[in-house]
Design an enzyme around this catalytic site. Sequence first.
Site, PDB file in Angstrom:
ATOM      1  CG  ASP A  78      -2.064   1.001   1.100  1.00 59.88           C
ATOM      2  OD1 ASP A  78      -2.529   1.245  -0.022  1.00 59.88           O
ATOM      3  OD2 ASP A  78      -2.484   1.559   2.137  1.00 59.88           O
TER       4      ASP A  78
ATOM      5  CB  SER B 198      -6.555   3.195  -0.228  1.00 66.28           C
ATOM      6  OG  SER B 198      -5.183   3.525  -0.244  1.00 66.28           O
TER       7      SER B 198
ATOM      8  CD  GLN C 101      -4.312   1.666  -3.263  1.00 69.08           C
ATOM      9  OE1 GLN C 101      -3.691   2.687  -3.533  1.00 69.08           O
ATOM     10  NE2 GLN C 101      -4.127   0.981  -2.138  1.00 69.08           N
TER      11      GLN C 101
END
Length: 300
Positions: free
Chosen positions: A215, A239, A289
Amino acid sequence: MTDDTWTPPSPETLAAALVDLLDVEEIDTDLYRGARNPGGKGRVFGGQVIAQALQAAQRSTEGKAAHSIHAYFMRAGDEQHPIVFRVVRDFEGKSFATRRVVALQKGQPILNLAASFQVEEDGLHHHDAMPADIPPPENLTSESELRREQAHEIPEKFREMFLRRRSPIDIRPLYPRSWFTPVKRDPVNYSWFRCVAPIGDDPATHRAVLAYASDMALMATSMMPHGVNWMTPGMQSASLDHALWLHEPVRADEWLLYATDSPWAGHGRGMNRGSIYTRDGRLVASVAQEGLIRMRSEHR
């Protein structure tokens, strides 16, 4: 003024603290509690919630290894409270198993995660080649050093916090970013990363640390063509989801290359993709993502 007597934690301390942070506590059958990040303030890092949720799912599974996770963020986590993870065992087959995990704070869901597990087996094999001509990590500057180099750009009231931040993940970007004066560039990036010290041999721990690190340095890719980042006045970023496919066994305390790109952005969202390679060129994980990259109208 900064406190010159402050001693930064050792790499071994940072690595051990990360393992402890991701080591969820079982409080009942299929119910786990994730620790708070000591000294954490504000919003919980999304990679922490993903990694702790993965650990909860892994604790409910034996004889099979996680090969894919798909997560949706719903609310920002609060560093002031622990996170509770509820696991649902949707399927248990001979070769595959699936788990659902809901991460909760104060009774409210902050993340949903689905994970699939598989018994190890042989099969047809191919993979994309690692990008060529990427300098080795030893030839690149770590982000912690880049922070010190840019200290003069930081307002004094924020300088101590900015310089004291120590990550358990050593990231060495090919294209060093500027937190304060970002410039427009193509949405492609490469970074070497690894845990700052050895973390033992438990494969589940290495998968969790990889999920944590995946991430990092990802959503920023979709902002590069626009010359903005999360510190740009008026920029709202977060996110929205996160998908990780674990192709091969991996050690998160050895150097890995994170190659990222962004094929699209629009409507306040940016799409990001990542491929993670070992130093010898094996593709060990793929990532995708979508993130919120909204410039508030009053700052346009």
